[in-house]
Design an enzyme around this catalytic site. Structure first.
Site, PDB file in Angstrom:
ATOM      1  CD  GLU A 165      -2.835   1.357   0.327  1.00 19.46           C
ATOM      2  OE1 GLU A 165      -2.398   1.519  -0.819  1.00 19.46           O
ATOM      3  OE2 GLU A 165      -4.037   1.454   0.607  1.00 19.46           O
TER       4      GLU A 165
ATOM      5  NE  ARG B 213      -2.670   8.018  -9.811  1.00 15.19           N
ATOM      6  CZ  ARG B 213      -3.270   7.689  -8.673  1.00 15.19           C
ATOM      7  NH1 ARG B 213      -2.540   7.336  -7.636  1.00 15.19           N
ATOM      8  NH2 ARG B 213      -4.578   7.719  -8.567  1.00 15.19           N
TER       9      ARG B 213
HETATM   10  P1  IMP Z   1      -7.124   5.466   4.726  1.00 18.63           P
HETATM   11  O1  IMP Z   1      -8.234   4.530   4.385  1.00 18.63           O
HETATM   12  O2  IMP Z   1      -7.632   6.737   5.386  1.00 18.63           O
HETATM   13  O3  IMP Z   1      -6.012   4.844   5.527  1.00 18.63           O
HETATM   14  O4  IMP Z   1      -6.545   6.016   3.386  1.00 18.63           O
HETATM   15  C1  IMP Z   1      -5.794   5.306   2.553  1.00 18.63           C
HETATM   16  C2  IMP Z   1      -5.871   5.862   1.141  1.00 18.63           C
HETATM   17  O5  IMP Z   1      -6.182   7.260   1.110  1.00 18.63           O
HETATM   18  C3  IMP Z   1      -4.541   5.722   0.493  1.00 18.63           C
HETATM   19  O6  IMP Z   1      -4.407   4.475  -0.155  1.00 18.63           O
HETATM   20  C4  IMP Z   1      -4.552   6.866  -0.481  1.00 18.63           C
HETATM   21  O7  IMP Z   1      -5.196   6.480  -1.676  1.00 18.63           O
HETATM   22  C5  IMP Z   1      -5.383   7.917   0.167  1.00 18.63           C
HETATM   23  N1  IMP Z   1      -4.556   8.932   0.865  1.00 18.63           N
HETATM   24  C6  IMP Z   1      -4.508   9.137   2.187  1.00 18.63           C
HETATM   25  N2  IMP Z   1      -3.657  10.135   2.485  1.00 18.63           N
HETATM   26  C7  IMP Z   1      -3.146  10.536   1.303  1.00 18.63           C
HETATM   27  C8  IMP Z   1      -2.180  11.550   0.948  1.00 18.63           C
HETATM   28  O8  IMP Z   1      -1.597  12.284   1.781  1.00 18.63           O
HETATM   29  N3  IMP Z   1      -1.918  11.673  -0.377  1.00 18.63           N
HETATM   30  C9  IMP Z   1      -2.507  10.897  -1.325  1.00 18.63           C
HETATM   31  N4  IMP Z   1      -3.408   9.948  -1.040  1.00 18.63           N
HETATM   32  C10 IMP Z   1      -3.717   9.776   0.276  1.00 18.63           C
END
Ligand code: IMP
Length: 179
Positions: free
Chosen positions: A98, A164
């Site tokens: 991830e 990206r």
């Molecule tokens: P979570 O479910 O809140 O842990 O978020 C995970 C997903 O959110 C990651 O796989 C990213 O796709 C997105 N994400 C969270 N923080 C960031 C960031 O700072 N930049 C880009 N994508 C993020």
């Protein structure tokens, strides 16, 4: 690019840490059966491409895409599968790759979903960990960098589809985030 606040991680630092992560993963393996690296699309693609080349022994690749509703920069804890695995993971050693763990909802959902399919083992490798933002407790076996609470892009990570392909990891200015 005045949306960018600062460079958080330069390419040399990323490469060095990814190599170390590969060594950590390799050291925990007995190398008899292939490891199945499950890359979470799309953000982890670049990290995974570098990581798997640092892992000793056979590694197979599969991919999965999940999404929170909408295109927001904030995870809402409502995760769904957009693209499922091709492989049957029953009895396999799975490494979830991830890009970033933020609230933890995405990893929790993936672990719950994939554990039901009977893998022999399942571990998580995340390049970035925004530990201060965690809402649900999730085990992360391998962490590249613990980072402060900032929205980061580059090295696979995006903001609304952009950045990206940037080779460094950049922190965006909070005021540049509109969603
Ligand atoms: P979570 O479910 O809140 O842990 O978020 C995970 C997903 O959110 C990651 O796989 C990213 O796709 C997105 N994400 C969270 N923080 C960031 C960031 O700072 N930049 C880009 N994508 C993020």
């Amino acid at each position: 690019m005045d949306e960018v606040e600062r460079i958080l991680l330069r390419r040399e630092a990323i490469a060095k840490r990814v190599q170390e992560l590969g060594e950590e993963v390799s050291a925990d393996r007995d190398h008899s059966d292939p490891l199945l690296a499950v890359t979470i699309l799309r953000g982890a693609v670049i990290f995974a491409a570098d990581l798997v080349r640092e892992i000793k022994g056979p590694v197979e690749l599969d991919f999965m895409a999940v999404s929170s509703y909408g295109d927001a920069s904030v995870s809402q804890g409502d995760v769904r599968v957009i693209k499922d695995l091709t492989e049957d993971i029953k009895g396999r050693d799975v490494l979830l790759v991830e890009d970033i763990v933020d609230t933890g909802h995405t990893i929790r959902f993936l672990l719950e979903t994939l554990k039901q399919r009977g893998p022999r083992s399942i571990k998580v490798c995340a390049l970035l960990d925004k530990v201060d933002r965690r809402e649900v407790d999730v085990p992360i076996d391998y962490v590249g960098f613990r980072i402060p609470d900032a929205f980061v892009v580059g090295y696979g990570l995006d903001y609304a589809g952009r950045f990206r392909n940037h080779p460094e990891i950049l922190a965006l200015r909070p005021e540049a985030l509109t969603s």
